[in-house]
Structure formats: C-alpha cells, structure tokens
Motif scaffolding. Structure first.
Motif, PDB file in Angstrom:
ATOM      1  N   ASP A  29      32.946  44.394  24.473  1.00 18.52           N
ATOM      2  CA  ASP A  29      34.034  43.350  24.554  1.00 18.52           C
ATOM      3  C   ASP A  29      33.824  44.100  26.084  1.00 18.52           C
ATOM      4  O   ASP A  29      35.365  44.109  25.776  1.00 18.52           O
ATOM      5  N   LEU A  30      32.950  43.018  26.796  1.00 18.75           N
ATOM      6  CA  LEU A  30      33.719  43.269  28.100  1.00 18.75           C
ATOM      7  C   LEU A  30      35.403  42.140  28.705  1.00 18.75           C
ATOM      8  O   LEU A  30      35.425  42.497  29.598  1.00 18.75           O
ATOM      9  N   LYS A  31      34.968  41.506  27.968  1.00 22.17           N
ATOM     10  CA  LYS A  31      36.301  40.101  27.675  1.00 22.17           C
ATOM     11  C   LYS A  31      37.442  41.162  28.170  1.00 22.17           C
ATOM     12  O   LYS A  31      38.495  40.108  28.766  1.00 22.17           O
ATOM     13  N   ARG A  32      37.771  42.426  27.756  1.00 19.61           N
ATOM     14  CA  ARG A  32      38.669  42.843  27.756  1.00 19.61           C
ATOM     15  C   ARG A  32      39.073  44.209  28.001  1.00 19.61           C
ATOM     16  O   ARG A  32      39.873  45.603  28.021  1.00 19.61           O
ATOM     17  N   HIS A  33      38.395  44.473  29.748  1.00 20.25           N
ATOM     18  CA  HIS A  33      37.559  45.297  30.261  1.00 20.25           C
ATOM     19  C   HIS A  33      37.584  45.082  31.995  1.00 20.25           C
ATOM     20  O   HIS A  33      37.109  43.663  32.072  1.00 20.25           O
ATOM     21  N   PRO A  34      38.462  45.031  32.546  1.00 20.68           N
ATOM     22  CA  PRO A  34      38.498  45.018  34.337  1.00 20.68           C
ATOM     23  C   PRO A  34      36.592  45.183  34.485  1.00 20.68           C
ATOM     24  O   PRO A  34      36.200  45.414  34.693  1.00 20.68           O
ATOM     25  N   ASP A  35      36.775  44.055  35.710  1.00 23.38           N
ATOM     26  CA  ASP A  35      35.334  43.959  36.683  1.00 23.38           C
ATOM     27  C   ASP A  35      35.900  45.219  37.664  1.00 23.38           C
ATOM     28  O   ASP A  35      36.682  44.745  39.077  1.00 23.38           O
ATOM     29  N   LYS A  36      34.425  45.682  37.663  1.00 27.26           N
ATOM     30  CA  LYS A  36      35.098  47.349  38.716  1.00 27.26           C
ATOM     31  C   LYS A  36      34.638  46.152  40.437  1.00 27.26           C
ATOM     32  O   LYS A  36      35.446  46.793  41.092  1.00 27.26           O
ATOM     33  N   ASP A  37      33.918  45.726  39.868  1.00 30.98           N
ATOM     34  CA  ASP A  37      33.265  44.945  41.766  1.00 30.98           C
ATOM     35  C   ASP A  37      34.220  43.871  42.198  1.00 30.98           C
ATOM     36  O   ASP A  37      34.971  44.194  43.327  1.00 30.98           O
ATOM     37  N   VAL A  38      35.223  43.314  41.935  1.00 28.02           N
ATOM     38  CA  VAL A  38      36.683  42.358  41.411  1.00 28.02           C
ATOM     39  C   VAL A  38      37.320  43.361  42.325  1.00 28.02           C
ATOM     40  O   VAL A  38      38.066  42.656  43.146  1.00 28.02           O
ATOM     41  N   VAL A  39      37.291  44.895  41.809  1.00 22.65           N
ATOM     42  CA  VAL A  39      38.563  44.827  41.553  1.00 22.65           C
ATOM     43  C   VAL A  39      38.986  45.258  43.567  1.00 22.65           C
ATOM     44  O   VAL A  39      39.523  45.717  44.096  1.00 22.65           O
ATOM     45  N   ILE A  40      37.792  46.345  43.700  1.00 21.31           N
ATOM     46  CA  ILE A  40      37.397  46.263  45.238  1.00 21.31           C
ATOM     47  C   ILE A  40      37.142  45.585  46.073  1.00 21.31           C
ATOM     48  O   ILE A  40      37.629  45.913  47.390  1.00 21.31           O
ATOM     49  N   ASP A  41      36.839  44.570  45.606  1.00 21.53           N
ATOM     50  CA  ASP A  41      36.573  42.901  46.686  1.00 21.53           C
ATOM     51  C   ASP A  41      37.779  43.284  46.900  1.00 21.53           C
ATOM     52  O   ASP A  41      38.556  42.506  48.129  1.00 21.53           O
ATOM     53  N   MET A  42      38.855  43.183  46.194  1.00 20.43           N
ATOM     54  CA  MET A  42      40.600  42.450  45.896  1.00 20.43           C
ATOM     55  C   MET A  42      40.582  44.582  46.790  1.00 20.43           C
ATOM     56  O   MET A  42      42.454  43.632  47.820  1.00 20.43           O
ATOM     57  N   ILE A  43      40.482  45.359  46.692  1.00 23.49           N
ATOM     58  CA  ILE A  43      40.884  46.338  48.000  1.00 23.49           C
ATOM     59  C   ILE A  43      41.091  46.048  49.385  1.00 23.49           C
ATOM     60  O   ILE A  43      42.028  45.991  49.975  1.00 23.49           O
ATOM     61  N   GLY A  44      39.753  45.398  49.305  1.00 27.58           N
ATOM     62  CA  GLY A  44      39.258  44.736  51.083  1.00 27.58           C
ATOM     63  C   GLY A  44      40.387  43.753  51.516  1.00 27.58           C
ATOM     64  O   GLY A  44      40.441  43.847  52.382  1.00 27.58           O
ATOM     65  N   LYS A  45      40.610  42.845  50.590  1.00 26.49           N
ATOM     66  CA  LYS A  45      41.342  42.122  50.684  1.00 26.49           C
ATOM     67  C   LYS A  45      42.975  42.412  51.088  1.00 26.49           C
ATOM     68  O   LYS A  45      43.895  41.877  51.678  1.00 26.49           O
ATOM     69  N   LEU A  46      43.260  43.302  50.123  1.00 26.26           N
ATOM     70  CA  LEU A  46      44.969  43.830  50.158  1.00 26.26           C
ATOM     71  C   LEU A  46      44.704  44.072  51.696  1.00 26.26           C
ATOM     72  O   LEU A  46      45.614  44.144  52.140  1.00 26.26           O
ATOM     73  N   LEU A  47      43.388  44.837  52.397  1.00 26.19           N
ATOM     74  CA  LEU A  47      43.243  45.794  53.515  1.00 26.19           C
ATOM     75  C   LEU A  47      43.980  45.095  54.571  1.00 26.19           C
ATOM     76  O   LEU A  47      44.473  44.743  55.468  1.00 26.19           O
ATOM     77  N   ARG A  48      43.301  43.764  54.455  1.00 33.24           N
ATOM     78  CA  ARG A  48      43.633  42.511  55.287  1.00 33.24           C
ATOM     79  C   ARG A  48      45.059  42.058  55.459  1.00 33.24           C
ATOM     80  O   ARG A  48      46.009  41.856  56.101  1.00 33.24           O
ATOM     81  N   ILE A  49      45.402  42.430  54.287  1.00 33.19           N
ATOM     82  CA  ILE A  49      47.056  41.701  54.416  1.00 33.19           C
ATOM     83  C   ILE A  49      47.770  42.809  54.966  1.00 33.19           C
ATOM     84  O   ILE A  49      48.871  42.709  55.823  1.00 33.19           O
ATOM     85  N   VAL A  50      47.523  44.339  54.555  1.00 30.08           N
ATOM     86  CA  VAL A  50      48.061  45.166  55.098  1.00 30.08           C
ATOM     87  C   VAL A  50      48.248  44.931  56.772  1.00 30.08           C
ATOM     88  O   VAL A  50      49.377  46.005  57.289  1.00 30.08           O
ATOM     89  N   TYR A  51      46.640  45.273  56.854  1.00 30.62           N
ATOM     90  CA  TYR A  51      46.452  45.423  58.145  1.00 30.62           C
ATOM     91  C   TYR A  51      45.795  44.289  58.682  1.00 30.62           C
ATOM     92  O   TYR A  51      44.558  43.936  59.126  1.00 30.62           O
ATOM     93  N   PRO A  52      46.323  43.014  59.045  1.00 34.46           N
ATOM     94  CA  PRO A  52      46.311  41.710  59.370  1.00 34.46           C
ATOM     95  C   PRO A  52      44.996  41.370  60.455  1.00 34.46           C
ATOM     96  O   PRO A  52      44.232  40.472  60.951  1.00 34.46           O
ATOM     97  N   GLY A  53      45.293  42.968  62.342  1.00 34.91           N
ATOM     98  CA  GLY A  53      43.986  42.062  62.776  1.00 34.91           C
ATOM     99  C   GLY A  53      43.203  42.965  62.949  1.00 34.91           C
ATOM    100  O   GLY A  53      42.476  43.373  63.584  1.00 34.91           O
ATOM    101  N   TYR A  54      43.360  43.749  61.994  1.00 37.60           N
ATOM    102  CA  TYR A  54      41.870  45.137  61.902  1.00 37.60           C
ATOM    103  C   TYR A  54      41.193  44.739  60.640  1.00 37.60           C
ATOM    104  O   TYR A  54      40.416  45.096  60.848  1.00 37.60           O
ATOM    105  N   SER A  55      41.438  44.130  59.962  1.00 35.55           N
ATOM    106  CA  SER A  55      40.066  43.985  58.679  1.00 35.55           C
ATOM    107  C   SER A  55      40.248  42.491  58.288  1.00 35.55           C
ATOM    108  O   SER A  55      40.982  41.450  57.738  1.00 35.55           O
ATOM    109  N   ARG A  56      39.077  41.943  58.315  1.00 38.36           N
ATOM    110  CA  ARG A  56      38.943  40.157  58.113  1.00 38.36           C
ATOM    111  C   ARG A  56      37.409  40.648  58.034  1.00 38.36           C
ATOM    112  O   ARG A  56      36.525  41.514  58.082  1.00 38.36           O
TER     113      ARG A  56
END
Length: 311
Positions: A29-56
């Motif tokens: 039942d994949l609908k009940r489990h997180p998507d690792k690829d999405v989570v990893i993508d979120m990490i990259g975007k969160l780093l853009r928020i934490v370091y706005p001039g360094y990661s984009r």
C-alpha cells in the motif's frame, strides 16, 4: 508464448504468491508511505530557504524576493503536508491526519528563523575552529559537516513535533552523502562544529552542549542494544557538556556517561564512564618499533640508521 516468456510468467506468479505471506516486507500500500524522492527534493528546497544566496535551482531568478520565497514555501509546504499526512494516516482517521499535518507544517515553518539563527552559529564555529577555512562562503558551499548539521537541525524540528519516519529519511539522506550519522532525536546546542566528519555517529538520546567540536570517526553511542525495543525511550547515549573537544575515532558510550565542560577527549579513547569537567583524556603513547630492511637502490644498511630514527 515462447519458452522464456513462460518461464518469466511462472516467476511472476511465484513472486506474487510470495507477497501473500503477510510479512512486513510484503506491504504494497504505497498510499500509506512517504515518497523518499519527494523528501530529498524538499531538503534541497529547504536549503534554499536556509541559505538563500547559496543554494538555488538552475535558471532560478530572484526578481522579487518576497514572491520567490512565497512560491518556494508554498511548494515545500504542499509536499511536506502531503508526506506527513501519508505517515499519520496509518494511525488515525484520514481527515484528522490532514488537519494534524497542516498544523505541523505551519509550525515547522514558524521555527525556520530559529533554525537559521542556530545554523549561523554553526557556520561561525566552523570558521573559527578551522584554520584551513578561507571564508564562511567556503564552509557553506563545501563542508559536509555543515550540510549534515543543517539537515539534522531541520529534521530535529519535525522530530520534536512528533512526526514519525520523515526526520529519519532526511538525516539518513545526509548520512549517505557525507558519512555523518546524526539521529534527528539528538539534542545539539549552538556553535557545533564537525571537522572532516566521515564516520561520525551521534545517537538518538545524545545531548551536546554549546561550543562542542567533534572530529572524524567519533561515536557517541549506546553501551549495548541487546535489550532491543526494551530500551526505547531510555537515555542510551552520552551527554557532552559545553566547550568540549573530541578528537578522531574516540568512542563515548552509555546514557549515564557525562563528559564535563571544558574537557578534551584524545584520539582513539574508549570511554564508558563520566569524566569530570576540565579534564584531558588521552591514551599513553604506544611504543613504535622500527626494523631496517635493504632496498634496491641501497643494498647495504644505511649508516647511522638508528640515529636517523631517533631524530
């Protein structure tokens, strides 16, 4: 149908039948489990928020900072809310899971300014503590220790908000990239510096004070895990007080072990009991043995060989 196709069909039927055994690894039942690829993508975007001039992202243009940040937060918020909902649905009603996920996602972003303030101290600690660093820019762009710490700090907020699994996906992603294993449940104070970093392990119930410096190969772990799940919720990992330096490959184990403030733990030390404050722990120098051998360019023993070794 040719012979190989029949063999493949038989293999498919065999493996499908194996899925019916009701084991943990049989869940589909994949609908009940997180998507690792999405989570990893979120990490990259969160780093853009934490370091706005360094990661984009490539092609990203910041014509309007507020508009760009708003779009970025909406993107991460949507995916974070969705992933948390998927995780929570296994233990509560779907509608309740959605409402809870929204509350957690909003609170997570409310804490981002505090995360950034703490990360700034980590950058300062790295620059102050490493003479090889030429600038804070170099630290932010290049240092795996800072990357692992930043991901940990973000994951720790979700852990603190009671989100299962997602924080571990985040820190294990950083672990895989850097070799630095920080459990999101660990408590780590300001001005934390990891030098080099590869092979570091920091367990779930570890408590680290401020201005702590840790070198590669250090383990802050448990004495024994034989009791397994019976140890859940118990203090299993050490406490490191303020202004402590721990050198390479030292192991500090046990939930009752406290390293007092201002202490220095030498390389390769193995510690399972508390150390008073302002204490230096080191291993007594081991005796090195030297034996001369002849080589192709020098078939006879070198003159004054013993004297050269003594120097």
């Amino acid at each position: 149908m040719n012979a190989i196709e029949m063999q493949i069909e038989n293999l498919v039927d065999s493996i499908l039948g194996d899925y019916q055994n009701g084991r943990d690894i049989d869940k589909m039942d994949l609908k009940r489990h997180p998507d690792k690829d999405v989570v990893i993508d979120m990490i990259g975007k969160l780093l853009r928020i934490v370091y706005p001039g360094y990661s984009r992202e490539k092609g990203y243009r910041m014509y309007n900072t507020k508009h760009s940040l708003s779009m970025l937060i909406e993107d991460v918020m949507y995916n974070l809310n969705k992933q948390i909902t998927l995780i929570l649905q296994s233990g509560m009603d779907d509608e309740d899971a959605k409402l809870k996920a929204q509350e957690i996602s909003l609170e997570f972003f409310r804490r981002i300014p505090q995360v950034r303030a703490t990360v700034q101290t980590d950058v300062e600690a790295a620059y102050a503590g490493d003479p090889a660093a030429t600038s804070t820019d170099e630290i932010i762009f290049c240092y795996p220790g800072l990357f692992a710490i930043t991901v940990y700090r973000l994951a720790h907020v979700l852990y603190d908000l009671g989100v299962p699994m997602l924080p571990r996906i985040m820190t294990e992603h950083a672990h895989g990239l850097t070799g630095i294993d920080i459990h999101p449940g660990a408590t780590i104070g300001n001005f934390f510096f990891i030098d080099h970093g590869t092979g570091i392990v920091i367990g779930e119930t570890t408590i680290i004070g401020e201005n702590v410096k840790v070198y590669q190969g250090v383990t802050l772990g448990g004495l024994s895990t034989r009791a397994g799940q019976g140890l859940r919720g118990k203090k299993r990992h050490p406490t490191i007080e303020d202004n402590v330096t721990i050198y390479a490959n030292a192991s500090i184990l046990g939930g009752d072990t406290v390293i007092g403030r201002e202490s220095v733990i030498g390389a390769n030390a193995f510690i399972t009991h508390s150390i008073p404050e302002a204490t230096t722990v080191s291993i007594k120098s081991q005796e090195l043995q030297f034996k001369q051998r002849n080589c192709a360019t020098c078939p006879t023993p070198c003159e004054n060989w013993n004297d050269k070794i003594q120097r």
